[in-house]
Design a protein around this motif. Structure first.
Motif, PDB file in Angstrom:
ATOM      1  N   ALA A  31      -4.608   9.499   1.471  1.00  0.00           N
ATOM      2  CA  ALA A  31      -5.310   8.410   0.788  1.00  0.00           C
ATOM      3  C   ALA A  31      -5.961   8.749  -0.406  1.00  0.00           C
ATOM      4  CB  ALA A  31      -6.495   7.886   1.618  1.00  0.00           C
ATOM      5  N   ASP A  32      -5.154   9.127  -1.602  1.00  0.00           N
ATOM      6  CA  ASP A  32      -5.566   9.418  -2.966  1.00  0.00           C
ATOM      7  C   ASP A  32      -4.993   8.523  -3.832  1.00  0.00           C
ATOM      8  OD1 ASP A  32      -3.442  10.982  -4.339  1.00  0.00           O
ATOM      9  OD2 ASP A  32      -3.641  12.058  -2.413  1.00  0.00           O
ATOM     10  N   ALA A  33      -5.625   8.193  -4.789  1.00  0.00           N
ATOM     11  CA  ALA A  33      -4.997   7.097  -5.869  1.00  0.00           C
ATOM     12  C   ALA A  33      -3.669   7.628  -6.392  1.00  0.00           C
ATOM     13  CB  ALA A  33      -6.230   7.213  -7.308  1.00  0.00           C
ATOM     14  N   GLN A  34      -3.326   8.705  -6.671  1.00  0.00           N
ATOM     15  CA  GLN A  34      -1.818   9.409  -7.090  1.00  0.00           C
ATOM     16  C   GLN A  34      -0.900   8.804  -6.127  1.00  0.00           C
ATOM     17  OE1 GLN A  34      -1.429  13.313  -8.023  1.00  0.00           O
ATOM     18  NE2 GLN A  34       0.802  13.086  -8.621  1.00  0.00           N
ATOM     19  N   THR A  35      -1.258   9.003  -4.956  1.00  0.00           N
ATOM     20  CA  THR A  35      -0.229   8.887  -3.699  1.00  0.00           C
ATOM     21  C   THR A  35      -0.082   7.331  -3.544  1.00  0.00           C
ATOM     22  OG1 THR A  35      -0.588  10.940  -2.601  1.00  0.00           O
ATOM     23  CG2 THR A  35       0.169   9.118  -1.390  1.00  0.00           C
ATOM     24  N   LEU A  36      -1.500   6.601  -3.437  1.00  0.00           N
ATOM     25  CA  LEU A  36      -1.486   5.268  -3.429  1.00  0.00           C
ATOM     26  C   LEU A  36      -0.552   4.517  -4.601  1.00  0.00           C
ATOM     27  CD1 LEU A  36      -2.365   2.400  -2.176  1.00  0.00           C
ATOM     28  CD2 LEU A  36      -4.337   2.776  -3.329  1.00  0.00           C
ATOM     29  N   SER A  37      -0.772   4.897  -5.856  1.00  0.00           N
ATOM     30  CA  SER A  37       0.026   4.431  -6.992  1.00  0.00           C
ATOM     31  C   SER A  37       1.524   4.724  -6.785  1.00  0.00           C
ATOM     32  CB  SER A  37      -0.395   5.011  -8.271  1.00  0.00           C
ATOM     33  OG  SER A  37      -1.647   4.688  -8.480  1.00  0.00           O
ATOM     34  N   ALA A  38       1.809   5.788  -6.063  1.00  0.00           N
ATOM     35  CA  ALA A  38       3.218   5.979  -6.079  1.00  0.00           C
ATOM     36  C   ALA A  38       3.885   5.172  -4.911  1.00  0.00           C
ATOM     37  CB  ALA A  38       3.569   7.511  -5.531  1.00  0.00           C
ATOM     38  N   VAL A  39       3.253   4.959  -3.858  1.00  0.00           N
ATOM     39  CA  VAL A  39       3.504   4.121  -2.859  1.00  0.00           C
ATOM     40  C   VAL A  39       3.992   2.699  -3.302  1.00  0.00           C
ATOM     41  CG1 VAL A  39       3.017   2.740  -0.734  1.00  0.00           C
ATOM     42  CG2 VAL A  39       2.891   5.218  -0.888  1.00  0.00           C
ATOM     43  N   LEU A  40       2.826   2.217  -4.150  1.00  0.00           N
ATOM     44  CA  LEU A  40       3.072   0.754  -4.744  1.00  0.00           C
ATOM     45  C   LEU A  40       4.392   0.698  -5.554  1.00  0.00           C
ATOM     46  CD1 LEU A  40      -0.654  -0.025  -5.759  1.00  0.00           C
ATOM     47  CD2 LEU A  40       0.819  -0.806  -3.842  1.00  0.00           C
ATOM     48  N   LEU A  41       4.668   1.816  -6.464  1.00  0.00           N
ATOM     49  CA  LEU A  41       5.683   1.816  -7.224  1.00  0.00           C
ATOM     50  C   LEU A  41       7.372   2.254  -6.492  1.00  0.00           C
ATOM     51  CD1 LEU A  41       4.032   3.496 -10.351  1.00  0.00           C
ATOM     52  CD2 LEU A  41       4.984   1.131 -10.037  1.00  0.00           C
ATOM     53  N   THR A  42       6.850   2.898  -5.527  1.00  0.00           N
ATOM     54  CA  THR A  42       8.524   3.285  -5.061  1.00  0.00           C
ATOM     55  C   THR A  42       8.891   3.006  -3.504  1.00  0.00           C
ATOM     56  OG1 THR A  42       7.405   5.461  -4.143  1.00  0.00           O
ATOM     57  CG2 THR A  42       8.025   5.549  -6.534  1.00  0.00           C
ATOM     58  N   ALA A  43       7.710   2.417  -2.760  1.00  0.00           N
ATOM     59  CA  ALA A  43       8.077   2.074  -1.359  1.00  0.00           C
ATOM     60  C   ALA A  43       9.251   0.777  -1.431  1.00  0.00           C
ATOM     61  CB  ALA A  43       6.776   1.849  -0.396  1.00  0.00           C
ATOM     62  N   PRO A  44       9.807   0.643  -0.376  1.00  0.00           N
ATOM     63  CA  PRO A  44      10.352  -0.551  -0.150  1.00  0.00           C
ATOM     64  C   PRO A  44       9.719  -2.104  -0.314  1.00  0.00           C
ATOM     65  CG  PRO A  44      10.991   1.021   1.640  1.00  0.00           C
ATOM     66  CD  PRO A  44       9.962   1.402   0.786  1.00  0.00           C
ATOM     67  N   LEU A  45      10.232  -2.963  -0.925  1.00  0.00           N
ATOM     68  CA  LEU A  45       9.029  -3.911  -1.134  1.00  0.00           C
ATOM     69  C   LEU A  45       9.159  -5.219   0.119  1.00  0.00           C
ATOM     70  CD1 LEU A  45       9.804  -4.530  -4.759  1.00  0.00           C
ATOM     71  CD2 LEU A  45       8.014  -3.475  -3.869  1.00  0.00           C
ATOM     72  N   THR A  46      10.414  -5.248   0.648  1.00  0.00           N
ATOM     73  CA  THR A  46      10.374  -6.240   1.648  1.00  0.00           C
ATOM     74  C   THR A  46      11.119  -5.631   2.941  1.00  0.00           C
ATOM     75  OG1 THR A  46      12.235  -7.552   0.880  1.00  0.00           O
ATOM     76  CG2 THR A  46      10.019  -8.423   0.333  1.00  0.00           C
ATOM     77  N   GLY A  47      11.037  -5.993   3.951  1.00  0.00           N
ATOM     78  CA  GLY A  47      11.798  -5.788   5.238  1.00  0.00           C
ATOM     79  C   GLY A  47      11.185  -4.646   6.125  1.00  0.00           C
ATOM     80  N   ALA A  48      11.494  -3.936   7.078  1.00  0.00           N
ATOM     81  CA  ALA A  48      10.846  -3.252   8.053  1.00  0.00           C
ATOM     82  C   ALA A  48      10.468  -1.873   7.370  1.00  0.00           C
ATOM     83  CB  ALA A  48      11.425  -2.671   9.261  1.00  0.00           C
ATOM     84  N   GLY A  49       9.045  -1.429   7.290  1.00  0.00           N
ATOM     85  CA  GLY A  49       8.619  -0.233   6.817  1.00  0.00           C
ATOM     86  C   GLY A  49       8.438  -0.466   5.417  1.00  0.00           C
ATOM     87  N   SER A  50       7.746  -1.609   4.945  1.00  0.00           N
ATOM     88  CA  SER A  50       7.891  -2.029   3.469  1.00  0.00           C
ATOM     89  C   SER A  50       6.395  -2.436   3.139  1.00  0.00           C
ATOM     90  CB  SER A  50       8.685  -3.134   3.013  1.00  0.00           C
ATOM     91  OG  SER A  50       8.601  -4.205   3.565  1.00  0.00           O
ATOM     92  N   ILE A  51       5.999  -2.580   1.576  1.00  0.00           N
ATOM     93  CA  ILE A  51       4.957  -2.929   1.320  1.00  0.00           C
ATOM     94  C   ILE A  51       4.694  -4.472   1.530  1.00  0.00           C
ATOM     95  CG2 ILE A  51       3.689  -3.778  -0.762  1.00  0.00           C
ATOM     96  CD1 ILE A  51       4.963  -1.232  -2.234  1.00  0.00           C
ATOM     97  N   PHE A  52       5.375  -5.359   1.646  1.00  0.00           N
ATOM     98  CA  PHE A  52       5.215  -6.827   2.090  1.00  0.00           C
ATOM     99  C   PHE A  52       5.653  -7.091   3.307  1.00  0.00           C
ATOM    100  CE2 PHE A  52       5.407  -7.010  -2.514  1.00  0.00           C
ATOM    101  CZ  PHE A  52       4.063  -7.659  -2.919  1.00  0.00           C
ATOM    102  N   GLY A  53       6.320  -6.271   4.161  1.00  0.00           N
ATOM    103  CA  GLY A  53       6.883  -6.483   5.401  1.00  0.00           C
ATOM    104  C   GLY A  53       7.870  -7.504   5.566  1.00  0.00           C
ATOM    105  N   ASP A  54       8.209  -7.968   6.892  1.00  0.00           N
ATOM    106  CA  ASP A  54       9.613  -8.801   6.704  1.00  0.00           C
ATOM    107  C   ASP A  54       9.343 -10.046   6.304  1.00  0.00           C
ATOM    108  OD1 ASP A  54      12.233  -9.127   7.677  1.00  0.00           O
ATOM    109  OD2 ASP A  54      11.375  -9.306   9.895  1.00  0.00           O
ATOM    110  N   ARG A  55       9.220 -10.438   5.107  1.00  0.00           N
ATOM    111  CA  ARG A  55       9.007 -11.794   4.514  1.00  0.00           C
ATOM    112  C   ARG A  55      10.416 -11.829   3.820  1.00  0.00           C
ATOM    113  NH1 ARG A  55       6.440 -14.240   7.142  1.00  0.00           N
ATOM    114  NH2 ARG A  55       6.753 -15.878   5.795  1.00  0.00           N
TER     115      ARG A  55
END
Length: 177
Positions: A31-55
């Motif tokens: 939980a640091d700003a650099q890692t949080l920013s990286a997750v917001l930019l690179t993680a899957p956006l929808t679906g399992a294991g994503s930022i928004f979930g299964d939507r």
């Protein structure tokens, strides 16, 4: 394991628009700003294991500093195209649009700022506030009064952000895809 807690919530009015401020503190491992920013930019956006979930929603475009999800639906009857663009380290502009609606009930931009603070990283959300006004090009608004926009500001967006920040906390944790 990373955790998240909403530490601030305020709703108000500014220049005839509803304002919303929320702050989320991410703590624990990763939980640091650099890692949080990286997750917001690179993680899957929808679906399992994503930022928004299964939507519902389709990732349309993605670069190192931005992404777009078309037809994102956080709840039945609500559908947006969502764009996120990193303007500078830790500063993101989120844009909602509704190109499929003749008269959008919610469109415009708001601000997310990610910073390191004692205890972890903070995601500060500013919608139609003075802080947001300085950065965004169009406030979050609609063409006419709308029950959907009212619901967005009173309950819906808070619930979406609660789910989203919990998903992001899980993605911050080492070893979790």
């Amino acid at each position: 394991m990373a955790t998240v807690e909403r530490t601030h919530h305020a709703r108000g009015r500014r220049e005839g628009l509803t304002t919303l401020e929320q702050r989320f503190l991410f703590g624990g491992e990763g939980a640091d700003a650099q890692t949080l920013s990286a997750v917001l930019l690179t993680a899957p956006l929808t679906g399992a294991g994503s930022i928004f979930g299964d939507r519902p929603g389709e990732t349309n475009a993605r670069t190192e500093q931005s992404w777009t999800v078309q037809r994102f639906s956080p709840a039945p009857g609500f559908s947006f195209d969502v764009d996120l663009t990193q303007r500078s380290d830790g500063e993101f502009v989120v844009r909602f649009s509704q190109p499929e609606r003749r008269v959008p009930y919610l469109e415009g931009e708001f601000l997310w700022t990610v910073t390191d603070e004692p205890g972890g990283a903070v995601l500060d959300e500013q919608i139609n506030t003075e802080s947001a006004h300085v950065v965004v090009s169009e406030p979050l608004h609609g063409a006419r009064p709308s029950i959907r926009r009212w619901l967005f500001f009173r309950a819906g967006h808070q619930q979406v952000m609660s789910r989203m920040t919990n998903n992001v906390a899980a993605l911050l944790s080492p070893g979790i895809p």
